[in-house]
Design a protein around this motif. Structure first.
Motif, PDB file in Angstrom:
ATOM      1  N   LEU A  30      51.827  41.893  44.330  1.00 32.31           N
ATOM      2  CA  LEU A  30      52.349  41.177  45.686  1.00 32.31           C
ATOM      3  C   LEU A  30      51.219  40.652  46.697  1.00 32.31           C
ATOM      4  O   LEU A  30      51.414  39.771  47.494  1.00 32.31           O
ATOM      5  CB  LEU A  30      52.591  42.460  46.556  1.00 32.31           C
ATOM      6  N   ALA A  31      49.997  40.907  46.292  1.00 33.96           N
ATOM      7  CA  ALA A  31      48.813  40.145  47.072  1.00 33.96           C
ATOM      8  C   ALA A  31      48.779  38.549  46.406  1.00 33.96           C
ATOM      9  O   ALA A  31      48.716  37.692  47.242  1.00 33.96           O
ATOM     10  CB  ALA A  31      47.494  40.862  46.805  1.00 33.96           C
ATOM     11  N   PHE A  32      48.849  38.454  45.104  1.00 32.44           N
ATOM     12  CA  PHE A  32      48.860  37.380  44.526  1.00 32.44           C
ATOM     13  C   PHE A  32      50.007  36.450  45.166  1.00 32.44           C
ATOM     14  O   PHE A  32      49.889  35.435  45.704  1.00 32.44           O
ATOM     15  CB  PHE A  32      49.171  37.297  43.095  1.00 32.44           C
ATOM     16  N   LYS A  33      51.287  36.862  45.250  1.00 32.61           N
ATOM     17  CA  LYS A  33      52.355  36.340  45.937  1.00 32.61           C
ATOM     18  C   LYS A  33      51.989  35.658  47.332  1.00 32.61           C
ATOM     19  O   LYS A  33      52.442  34.743  47.704  1.00 32.61           O
ATOM     20  CB  LYS A  33      53.593  36.967  45.713  1.00 32.61           C
ATOM     21  N   ALA A  34      51.770  36.942  48.072  1.00 34.80           N
ATOM     22  CA  ALA A  34      51.601  36.549  49.490  1.00 34.80           C
ATOM     23  C   ALA A  34      50.475  35.427  49.683  1.00 34.80           C
ATOM     24  O   ALA A  34      50.547  34.539  50.533  1.00 34.80           O
ATOM     25  CB  ALA A  34      51.167  37.858  50.209  1.00 34.80           C
ATOM     26  N   LEU A  35      49.410  35.457  48.945  1.00 38.80           N
ATOM     27  CA  LEU A  35      48.244  34.531  49.099  1.00 38.80           C
ATOM     28  C   LEU A  35      48.692  33.179  48.706  1.00 38.80           C
ATOM     29  O   LEU A  35      48.407  32.219  49.227  1.00 38.80           O
ATOM     30  CB  LEU A  35      46.915  35.081  48.147  1.00 38.80           C
ATOM     31  N   ARG A  36      49.533  33.075  47.491  1.00 41.29           N
ATOM     32  CA  ARG A  36      49.818  31.939  47.093  1.00 41.29           C
ATOM     33  C   ARG A  36      50.700  31.264  48.171  1.00 41.29           C
ATOM     34  O   ARG A  36      50.812  30.003  48.336  1.00 41.29           O
ATOM     35  CB  ARG A  36      50.611  31.982  45.831  1.00 41.29           C
ATOM     36  N   ALA A  37      51.631  32.114  48.751  1.00 45.01           N
ATOM     37  CA  ALA A  37      52.460  31.419  49.937  1.00 45.01           C
ATOM     38  C   ALA A  37      51.709  30.753  51.138  1.00 45.01           C
ATOM     39  O   ALA A  37      52.123  29.924  51.502  1.00 45.01           O
ATOM     40  CB  ALA A  37      53.413  32.571  50.400  1.00 45.01           C
ATOM     41  N   ALA A  38      50.473  31.454  51.144  1.00 43.29           N
ATOM     42  CA  ALA A  38      49.610  30.779  52.231  1.00 43.29           C
ATOM     43  C   ALA A  38      48.730  29.939  51.560  1.00 43.29           C
ATOM     44  O   ALA A  38      47.776  29.571  52.384  1.00 43.29           O
ATOM     45  CB  ALA A  38      48.941  32.080  52.836  1.00 43.29           C
ATOM     46  N   ASP A  39      49.045  29.516  50.419  1.00 43.12           N
ATOM     47  CA  ASP A  39      48.040  28.176  49.852  1.00 43.12           C
ATOM     48  C   ASP A  39      46.720  28.696  49.606  1.00 43.12           C
ATOM     49  O   ASP A  39      45.773  28.161  49.921  1.00 43.12           O
ATOM     50  CB  ASP A  39      48.087  27.005  50.370  1.00 43.12           C
ATOM     51  N   ILE A  40      46.333  30.000  49.392  1.00 43.51           N
ATOM     52  CA  ILE A  40      45.119  30.589  48.873  1.00 43.51           C
ATOM     53  C   ILE A  40      45.111  31.006  47.407  1.00 43.51           C
ATOM     54  O   ILE A  40      46.167  31.641  47.180  1.00 43.51           O
ATOM     55  CB  ILE A  40      44.848  31.862  50.014  1.00 43.51           C
ATOM     56  N   LYS A  41      44.239  30.717  46.784  1.00 39.93           N
ATOM     57  CA  LYS A  41      44.067  31.018  45.186  1.00 39.93           C
ATOM     58  C   LYS A  41      43.557  32.633  45.225  1.00 39.93           C
ATOM     59  O   LYS A  41      42.466  32.820  45.821  1.00 39.93           O
ATOM     60  CB  LYS A  41      43.323  30.112  44.789  1.00 39.93           C
ATOM     61  N   LEU A  42      43.873  33.594  44.501  1.00 38.60           N
ATOM     62  CA  LEU A  42      43.434  34.452  43.878  1.00 38.60           C
ATOM     63  C   LEU A  42      43.005  34.547  42.494  1.00 38.60           C
ATOM     64  O   LEU A  42      43.747  34.218  41.553  1.00 38.60           O
ATOM     65  CB  LEU A  42      44.722  35.745  44.121  1.00 38.60           C
ATOM     66  N   VAL A  43      41.666  34.928  42.389  1.00 35.14           N
ATOM     67  CA  VAL A  43      41.114  34.941  41.091  1.00 35.14           C
ATOM     68  C   VAL A  43      40.606  36.329  40.887  1.00 35.14           C
ATOM     69  O   VAL A  43      40.005  37.054  41.885  1.00 35.14           O
ATOM     70  CB  VAL A  43      39.987  34.068  41.140  1.00 35.14           C
ATOM     71  N   ILE A  44      40.320  36.629  39.457  1.00 31.16           N
ATOM     72  CA  ILE A  44      39.986  38.101  39.264  1.00 31.16           C
ATOM     73  C   ILE A  44      38.745  38.035  38.566  1.00 31.16           C
ATOM     74  O   ILE A  44      38.765  37.241  37.687  1.00 31.16           O
ATOM     75  CB  ILE A  44      41.168  38.979  38.666  1.00 31.16           C
ATOM     76  N   CYS A  45      37.769  39.017  38.400  1.00 35.01           N
ATOM     77  CA  CYS A  45      36.590  39.075  37.386  1.00 35.01           C
ATOM     78  C   CYS A  45      36.237  40.388  36.975  1.00 35.01           C
ATOM     79  O   CYS A  45      36.767  41.378  37.951  1.00 35.01           O
ATOM     80  CB  CYS A  45      35.497  38.323  38.034  1.00 35.01           C
ATOM     81  N   SER A  46      35.492  40.653  36.191  1.00 38.42           N
ATOM     82  CA  SER A  46      34.954  41.864  35.734  1.00 38.42           C
ATOM     83  C   SER A  46      35.805  42.916  35.586  1.00 38.42           C
ATOM     84  O   SER A  46      35.560  44.304  36.039  1.00 38.42           O
ATOM     85  CB  SER A  46      33.876  42.298  36.852  1.00 38.42           C
TER      86      SER A  46
END
Length: 108
Positions: free
Chosen positions: A57-73
């Motif tokens: 859900l966070a990924f979708k919300a950020l993508r709609a705001a043109d913000i990239k979500l990346v994961i590590c570790s």
């Protein structure tokens, strides 16, 4: 690190009881003007389907705001959850924050 990149480091167990707070924190980070949100799972010991749902859900919300979500570790348990659900194909996952910095900061 660039001011366009915000790092979020959840810790402990990411399950149904923590998923609402997780989404809220991601939303606050997104409102700060970031273009990339790096979620560092180094201190997450366990994540279940509710935690994964909050991440999606966070990924979708950020993508709609043109913000990239990346994961590590991510740890082994989280990696297996991602692979079983196919989310390892959806999210860009780096082995560590250092690896993220080497790959992403060079193109900003």
């Amino acid at each position: 690190m660039s001011p366009l990149i915000k790092v979020f480091q959840p810790s402990g167990i990411l399950d149904a009881s923590e998923s609402q707070e997780f989404r809220q924190e991601i939303t606050e980070i997104a409102d700060s003007g970031a273009k990339i949100v790096l979620v560092d799972f180094q201190n997450v010991t366990f994540m279940d389907s509710s935690g994964l749902g909050a991440l999606v859900l966070a990924f979708k919300a950020l993508r709609a705001a043109d913000i990239k979500l990346v994961i590590c570790s991510i740890n082994e348990q989280v990696r297996i959850l991602f692979e079983l659900t196919g989310m390892d194909k959806v999210f860009e996952i780096f082995p560590s924050q250092e690896e993220f910095n080497q790959n992403v900061l060079s193109i900003i």
